[in-house]
Write an enzyme that holds these catalytic residues in place. Structure first.
Site, PDB file in Angstrom:
ATOM      1  N   HIS A 152      45.215  30.336  44.018  1.00 39.20           N
ATOM      2  CA  HIS A 152      45.643  31.602  43.413  1.00 39.20           C
ATOM      3  C   HIS A 152      44.439  32.457  43.019  1.00 39.20           C
ATOM      4  O   HIS A 152      44.553  33.340  42.166  1.00 39.20           O
ATOM      5  CB  HIS A 152      46.525  31.357  42.177  1.00 39.20           C
ATOM      6  CG  HIS A 152      47.543  30.286  42.365  1.00 39.20           C
ATOM      7  ND1 HIS A 152      48.751  30.504  42.988  1.00 39.20           N
ATOM      8  CD2 HIS A 152      47.516  28.963  42.052  1.00 39.20           C
ATOM      9  CE1 HIS A 152      49.435  29.380  43.030  1.00 39.20           C
ATOM     10  NE2 HIS A 152      48.710  28.428  42.483  1.00 39.20           N
ATOM     11  N   SER A 282      25.382  51.522  51.339  1.00 35.29           N
ATOM     12  CA  SER A 282      26.101  52.684  50.813  1.00 35.29           C
ATOM     13  C   SER A 282      25.179  53.892  50.872  1.00 35.29           C
ATOM     14  O   SER A 282      23.979  53.781  50.585  1.00 35.29           O
ATOM     15  CB  SER A 282      26.541  52.433  49.371  1.00 35.29           C
ATOM     16  OG  SER A 282      26.969  53.630  48.758  1.00 35.29           O
TER      17      SER A 282
END
Length: 479
Positions: A152, A282
């Site tokens: 999870h 970036s």
């Protein structure tokens, strides 16, 4: 520059896959189909001259001038196959009268597509073997490096970096099996006529059924297929397209899961895809190291996954012996599926040959979570030293909640073990604490599972591809 090109071919796909689905390959394959039909018809007694065969053999490749002639003919005739029948006849005039003899358009279009499906899989499958080989080497290298497991996406028991890689590997092995099955199951449409009855060929051979069957078999043999589909309509069943695209789609799911895992690990700074020296992550944030290869893989894997739905729908709506609403659709879907799978494999090759692991970051994360996982071991050690299990459990519970509050509310480090050490109750086992917290004791049989999986599953699956793997190893050594 002033017209649209698919980025699949102009930006990403390999030259060999782009060439396979090019017009030059398509129309050249049609010519080979007409040649082999003529050869087989001549062998079975039809009056086709040696010169006709020779001229056809000498003109299988189309130059730019031939392509222009075909394009002009298609404008006039509104029929691509007949345009190319005419164009072929201009360079093989002795054969002009027998090109396409007895055949329908699907003799060339469908048989060519089956050839492309087979050759496309022949390009993809060895590339997949290379990815599996590289990832197996990675799994071996990190077979026993403990890392925090997640369920999870919450901290769970430890596993190893190599064991986690085998989860990706196992799915890739299933993809290899599925693609091999699809490739080996492929048959040929052969020579079946306009509605699949072979009526035109029966007329050519004056009602001789044996010769018609022999013609079908001979043309199939000339193209190296193990068999021809025993019955067809005008086309081969479009279910075959789905049977090929479904395992490609399934492979896309494998890629998406693996690339997503790596993207999450990159965020955790435990593992990264290769990042080149001058690569920019970036345009604004100079420090960033975005997982652009894995992101591209996820993006294209979604596209690949959707294409098999298109093949499913096309297969389901073919009326009786055929309709033409499959044609434009398949011209897009089939090449895009193979080009996309090809791009994914080249991307995975790049990723798996340069995966970077950060053991110290992994160790730090383990140290933050392991104290909680070690509580059961501490309880067992206290019991062995003569303590009471229930009393120890309560002590550990209280200390664990206190340590958890430091982590969650104060942003501090997990200090559970320091609390245990300061509590006089645990004095009898202080000398054992370091051993109880050794990460390698929490990974179960993960290293042995890696070894056995690679030996018993990966290596046998890769055995047929050793020549391809040797070429890759030689190229890497040369670099």
């Amino acid at each position: 520059m002033d017209s649209y090109q698919t980025p699949l071919s102009s930006r990403y796909a390999s030259k060999e896959m782009s060439k396979l689905f090019s017009n030059a390959t398509r129309f050249g394959t049609w010519r080979k189909l007409w040649l082999n039909l003529a050869i087989a018809e001549k062998e079975l007694g039809l009056p086709i001259s040696d010169k006709a065969i020779e001229q056809m053999k000498a003109n299988l490749d189309l130059d730019e001038a031939q392509m222009k002639v075909a394009a002009e003919e298609e404008k006039k005739r509104r029929h691509d196959v007949m345009a190319h029948v005419h164009t072929f006849g201009t360079v093989a005039p002795e054969a002009a009268g027998i090109i396409h003899l007895g055949a329908t358009s699907c003799y060339v279009t469908d048989n060519a597509d089956l050839i492309f499906l087979r050759e496309g899989l022949d390009i993809l499958i060895p590339k997949l073997a290379i990815v599996i080989h590289r990832l197996a080497a990675f799994a071996k290298q990190y077979r026993d490096l403990p890392t925090l497991g997640f369920t999870h996406f919450q901290p769970a028991q430890l596993t190893t970096v190599g064991k986690r890689a085998t989860l990706w590997l196992q799915e890739l092995l299933w993809d290899l099996r599925n693609l091999e099955r699809a490739r080996n199951d492929l048959g040929f449409r052969g020579v079946k006529g306009t509605t699949g009855t072979q009526g035109s060929f029966l007329a050519l051979f004056n009602g001789d059924h044996d010769k018609v069957e022999a013609l079908d078999k001979r043309v199939t043999e000339l193209f190296g297929f193990p068999y021809a589909y025993p019955v067809t309509g005008q086309t081969y069943s479009r279910k075959i397209d789905f049977d090929v695209l479904a395992p490609l789609s399934s492979f896309g799911a494998t890629v998406h899961k693996m690339a997503t895992d790596i993207r999450l690990l990159a965020n955790l700074k435990e593992m990264e895809e290769p990042f080149e020296k001058d690569q920019i992550g970036s345009s604004a944030m100079a420090y960033k190291r975005n997982p652009m290869r894995c992101e591209r893989a996820c993006s294209l894997a979604r596209h690949l996954g959707l294409l098999c739905q298109n093949a499913w729908m096309t297969s389901s709506v073919q009326w009786f012996e055929r309709t033409l609403d499959d044609s434009a659709n398949r011209r897009v879907t089939l090449p895009e599926a193979f080009l996309t799978a090809d791009i994914l494999l080249s991307t995975l090759q790049n990723i798996t040959e340069g995966l970077v692991v950060y053991p110290k970051v992994i160790a730090r994360r383990i140290s933050q979570e392991l104290p909680f996982m070690a509580t059961e071991n501490i309880i067992m050690a206290i019991v062995k030293a003569g303590g009471d299990r229930q009393e120890c459990h309560e002590k550990i519970r209280v200390l664990s909640h206190e340590a958890g509050a430091v982590v969650k509310h104060e942003g501090g480090e997990n200090d559970l073990i320091d609390r245990v050490k300061r509590d006089p109750y645990f004095k009898p086992i202080l000398g054992e604490l370091d051993a109880l917290l050794e990460p390698s004791t929490f990974i179960g049989r993960a290293p042995e599972q890696v070894d056995k999986f690679i030996a018993e599953w990966v290596e046998p699956a890769l055995a047929p591809y050793q020549s391809h793997l040797k070429d890759i190893k030689a190229a890497e050594l040369a670099v």
